[in-house]
Design an enzyme around this catalytic site. Sequence first.
Site, short mmCIF file in Angstrom:
data_model
loop_
_atom_site.label_atom_id
_atom_site.label_comp_id
_atom_site.label_asym_id
_atom_site.label_seq_id
_atom_site.Cartn_x
_atom_site.Cartn_y
_atom_site.Cartn_z
N HIS A 117 0.88 -1.02 -0.02
CA HIS A 117 0.00 -0.18 -0.25
C HIS A 117 0.92 1.22 0.04
CE1 HIS A 117 -3.73 -2.32 0.96
NE2 HIS A 117 -2.66 -2.99 1.66
N LEU A 118 0.89 1.90 -1.14
CA LEU A 118 1.79 3.20 -1.19
C LEU A 118 0.93 4.24 -0.96
CD1 LEU A 118 3.70 2.30 -4.42
CD2 LEU A 118 4.42 2.15 -1.97
N HIS B 56 -7.75 -10.68 -0.69
CA HIS B 56 -8.05 -10.58 0.74
C HIS B 56 -8.80 -11.82 1.37
CE1 HIS B 56 -7.64 -7.99 4.44
NE2 HIS B 56 -8.67 -8.88 4.83
N HIS C 246 -1.34 -12.21 1.94
CA HIS C 246 -1.03 -12.16 3.53
C HIS C 246 -1.75 -13.19 4.36
CE1 HIS C 246 -4.99 -10.16 3.37
NE2 HIS C 246 -4.31 -8.63 2.89
N LEU D 285 -4.62 -6.25 9.53
CA LEU D 285 -5.74 -7.29 8.98
C LEU D 285 -5.21 -8.08 7.84
CD1 LEU D 285 -9.01 -5.12 9.36
CD2 LEU D 285 -8.08 -7.29 10.83
N ASP E 7 2.72 -6.29 2.36
CA ASP E 7 1.61 -5.54 2.89
C ASP E 7 1.69 -4.45 3.69
OD1 ASP E 7 -1.27 -5.22 3.21
OD2 ASP E 7 -1.54 -6.72 4.91
N ALA F 214 -5.84 -0.45 11.19
CA ALA F 214 -4.95 -1.65 10.66
C ALA F 214 -4.08 -1.31 9.62
CB ALA F 214 -6.29 -2.75 10.44
#
EC number: 3.5.2.3
Length: 348
Positions: free
Chosen positions: A19-20, A140, A178, A223, A251, A267
Site C-alpha cells: 500500500h503506497l 484478501h 498475506h 488485517l 502488505d 489496521a
Amino acid sequence: MTAQPQTLKIRRPDDWHIHLRDDEMLSTVLPYTSEVFARAIVMPNLAQPITTVASAIAYRERILAAVPAGHKFTPLMTCYLTNSLDVKELTTGFEQGVFTAAKLYPANATTNSTHGVSDIPAIYPLFEQMQKIGMPLLIHGEVTDAAVDIFDREARFIDQILEPIRQKFPELKIVFEHITTKDAADYVLAGNRFLGATVTPQHLMFNRNHMLVGGIRPHLFCLPILKRSTHQQALRAAVASGSDRFFLGTDSAPHAKHRKESSCGCAGVFNAPAALPAYASVFEELNALQHLEAFCALNGPRFYGLPVNDDVVELVRTPFLQPEEIPLGNESVIPFLAGQTLNWSVKR
C-alpha cells in the site's frame, strides 16, 4: 559448525503486495520500497478506489513522479473489483498492460474496502474472463460475517469462498494474500500451480501474544490479525520448505501515528523500511537462507509470468537500527520494529 555468512547476494526482489497511499504519504513512504525493490504490486484501495484504466494510469504517474532520482522502480497496478465493474474495463486494462492483476476485497474486510464485493458469485463472469485471459486474482481472504470470530475469518473463507471459486475456475491464477493461518498454509501447499500466497514479515516474526500480552501494541495490529503461535509456526515452516508457491508480499500499510495510537486505531503495519532485513533474519533463524532468494525474487515473477530482475542486492551482517518514527509533514509514521536492531542491513 558452519560459519555464519557475512554477506548475502540475491536477485533484486519484488514486493507482491504493498500500500503506497497517495499525496504526502506516498512521497514519504515510497523511497523505502523503491530503493530496494524493483517492482511492487500496488493495492488499489485508495479512498477513491482504482476501478478504471484512467484512474490506474493517473495513480501510476503519481507514483512514478515520487520515485527518487537514482531509484529504478516499476509500479504494477491493480484493479479494485466491485459489484458493478465492467468486464470490458478489466479486460482492456489488462490487455493494455495497465492492470497486472485484479484485487478482491470482500466488502468491509479491511481499510477502504467499503466499495468491495458483497456478493462474490455475482462477479463470477469477471473471474471467467480473467481465467480466459490469464489475469491473476488477488484475494484478501477473510469472511466478513459479523457472527464469525475475527481469528476464524481466514479459515472460514477457504471453505466458504475460495474453494468454490477454485472448483469453478480451475485455471484462474489466484494469490491468497498475506496468509496468517496453518489452514491457509496447508491449503496452498496442497494446491497447484494456479494458487500462490504472499506472507508478511510481521506474520512470520510475531503472533497475537506479542500484540496483546503486557499491553496492546497498536503497531502490530493489521488485517488479517496476528494469530496464535501454532499458526505462526506453520507459516514459518511453509516458507522454509522451499515451496515455490510462497513469495514476498509485505502488505506494508502506513498510517499516521495518531491514527494508529487511538481509541479506535487503524489496521496496518508500515514495514517497508525493514522488510528485507526482517525476512533475512527469519530465514536465518529457520536455517533456510538457501530459500531466501527464491522467496524474495524468483517465485513471484514465475507465478505472474514475468522476467526475474537482472540486478542484485547485497545484504550484509551489519546491525540495522530502525528509527523510532519517520516524519510525515507535521506528523509521523511509526515503522515496524521501531527502535529495534536487526542483524542484517541492505548494502547501499
